[in-house]
Design a protein around this motif. Sequence first.
Motif, PDB file in Angstrom:
ATOM      1  N   SER A   2       0.849  -1.189   0.000  1.00 57.36           N
ATOM      2  CA  SER A   2       0.000   0.000   0.000  1.00 57.36           C
ATOM      3  C   SER A   2       0.884   1.238   0.000  1.00 57.36           C
ATOM      4  CB  SER A   2      -0.922   0.012   1.223  1.00 57.36           C
ATOM      5  OG  SER A   2      -0.183   0.230   2.405  1.00 57.36           O
ATOM      6  N   PHE A  34      -3.590   4.718  -2.458  1.00 54.35           N
ATOM      7  CA  PHE A  34      -4.646   5.413  -1.731  1.00 54.35           C
ATOM      8  C   PHE A  34      -4.406   6.915  -1.762  1.00 54.35           C
ATOM      9  CE2 PHE A  34      -4.328   1.240   0.386  1.00 54.35           C
ATOM     10  CZ  PHE A  34      -5.637   0.799   0.223  1.00 54.35           C
ATOM     11  N   GLY A  35      -5.480   7.665  -1.719  1.00 54.38           N
ATOM     12  CA  GLY A  35      -5.372   9.097  -1.526  1.00 54.38           C
ATOM     13  C   GLY A  35      -5.125   9.424  -0.067  1.00 54.38           C
ATOM     14  N   SER A  36      -4.763  10.674   0.209  1.00 49.61           N
ATOM     15  CA  SER A  36      -4.412  11.051   1.583  1.00 49.61           C
ATOM     16  C   SER A  36      -5.597  10.959   2.536  1.00 49.61           C
ATOM     17  CB  SER A  36      -3.841  12.467   1.609  1.00 49.61           C
ATOM     18  OG  SER A  36      -4.783  13.397   1.078  1.00 49.61           O
ATOM     19  N   GLY A  37      -6.821  10.935   2.010  1.00 43.71           N
ATOM     20  CA  GLY A  37      -7.992  10.826   2.866  1.00 43.71           C
ATOM     21  C   GLY A  37      -8.582   9.434   2.929  1.00 43.71           C
ATOM     22  N   ASP A  38      -7.820   8.441   2.455  1.00 51.82           N
ATOM     23  CA  ASP A  38      -8.359   7.079   2.337  1.00 51.82           C
ATOM     24  C   ASP A  38      -7.913   6.160   3.467  1.00 51.82           C
ATOM     25  OD1 ASP A  38      -9.580   7.848   0.018  1.00 51.82           O
ATOM     26  OD2 ASP A  38      -8.049   6.996  -1.312  1.00 51.82           O
ATOM     27  N   SER A  39      -7.749   6.703   4.665  1.00 51.39           N
ATOM     28  CA  SER A  39      -7.254   5.868   5.762  1.00 51.39           C
ATOM     29  C   SER A  39      -8.209   4.723   6.080  1.00 51.39           C
ATOM     30  CB  SER A  39      -7.023   6.722   7.015  1.00 51.39           C
ATOM     31  OG  SER A  39      -8.207   7.406   7.382  1.00 51.39           O
ATOM     32  N   GLU A  40      -9.509   4.947   5.950  1.00 50.55           N
ATOM     33  CA  GLU A  40     -10.465   3.876   6.228  1.00 50.55           C
ATOM     34  C   GLU A  40     -10.332   2.741   5.220  1.00 50.55           C
ATOM     35  OE1 GLU A  40     -12.391   3.404   8.857  1.00 50.55           O
ATOM     36  OE2 GLU A  40     -11.459   5.212   9.695  1.00 50.55           O
ATOM     37  N   GLU A  41     -10.015   3.078   3.966  1.00 46.34           N
ATOM     38  CA  GLU A  41      -9.816   2.044   2.947  1.00 46.34           C
ATOM     39  C   GLU A  41      -8.568   1.223   3.260  1.00 46.34           C
ATOM     40  OE1 GLU A  41     -10.738   5.066   2.406  1.00 46.34           O
ATOM     41  OE2 GLU A  41     -12.569   4.973   1.193  1.00 46.34           O
ATOM     42  N   HIS A  46      -1.600  -1.270  -4.094  1.00 44.34           N
ATOM     43  CA  HIS A  46      -2.796  -0.523  -3.703  1.00 44.34           C
ATOM     44  C   HIS A  46      -2.402   0.932  -3.460  1.00 44.34           C
ATOM     45  CE1 HIS A  46      -5.204  -4.216  -3.028  1.00 44.34           C
ATOM     46  NE2 HIS A  46      -4.031  -4.731  -2.716  1.00 44.34           N
ATOM     47  N   THR A  94      -1.781  10.685   5.933  1.00 46.01           N
ATOM     48  CA  THR A  94      -2.993  10.577   6.748  1.00 46.01           C
ATOM     49  C   THR A  94      -2.760  11.011   8.180  1.00 46.01           C
ATOM     50  OG1 THR A  94      -2.441   8.308   7.335  1.00 46.01           O
ATOM     51  CG2 THR A  94      -3.853   8.636   5.399  1.00 46.01           C
ATOM     52  N   ILE A 106       0.319   5.685   0.161  1.00 47.74           N
ATOM     53  CA  ILE A 106      -0.617   6.791   0.302  1.00 47.74           C
ATOM     54  C   ILE A 106      -0.051   8.024  -0.388  1.00 47.74           C
ATOM     55  CG2 ILE A 106      -1.821   8.289   1.930  1.00 47.74           C
ATOM     56  CD1 ILE A 106      -1.737   6.030   3.942  1.00 47.74           C
TER      57      ILE A 106
END
Length: 300
Positions: A37, A116-123, A114, A147, A39
């Motif tokens: 992953s 992720f964007g900086s606001g995708d911590s839940e993902e 994977h 994040t 970010i």
Amino acid sequence: MALKDILVCLDPTEAGERRLRLAAAIAREHQAHLSASYILSEAIPGVPPYEGVGIPAPTGATEIAQGRVVAGVPLPGAPPIASPAPLPSAELADIVEQRFRAEVQPHGIEGDWHLFGSGDSEELIALSRTMDLVVFGQAASDYRLPTGFGPEDIVMACGRPMLVIPFAGEFGSAGRRVLIAWDGTREASRALHDSLPLIGQAEAVWVMTVRPRDANSDDRGPSLDRVVRHLQRHSIAATTEESIGGDIPTAELLLSRASDMGADLLVAGAYHHSQLREAIIGGVSRDLLDHMTVPILMSH
């Protein structure tokens, strides 16, 4: 349970490179699938070329500076940044992905990437909940995930064992010489059992408890003998060690013994008290994460 699905959380730092190498080594040993992953962050100031692992950067991409972390400012004592041009976050992610592919493909490791964007911590947390093991990095003062999440946040949220790797040092293995911190709590039990796939081939295992100074001297500690017998039934030979707590913090005692034993893995439960309480007044988990010198497998 065997390790068959591993997630390594990567970042554009030298510590991230070393974390990837260790995660790939574990995946090879266990014939596991390795996911990575990453970010994305906002655009940050450019840095001089990175003299890294020999993987060419995408055309036009600025690479990471050797001896630096990408956090918008140079490390203390580093020469001034020559170029003020922003470093495109997506191109930086491409470089890290190429290094991931170059680490897994030659060894026949199955893996996926994977982003992720900086606001995708839940993902990210949702992904980690489907893994046998999450490999994460110790938070460094000069680099923080976009994040703002650190290992303590992920281990509390994901419900999976987390292998936290120090930001300093090279670690070629984790699970050959093992120190297990045992205090009889639910979290210690989770960590012990979550570690079994990693320590099955260990050459030396110690189970250590730190007793209060005023504890009954006849007390064998919180079920130490039963822990050893349980490990023996998993074909893992272990010895016990007891220490008396006092002026020296428990985390310091554990890390000191891990160093003395040449341990490459410390196993410990995470956050026996509330995370807020530990953040305010301190605690063993917080101290271990702040001062770790060896990979730590934590479970909550």
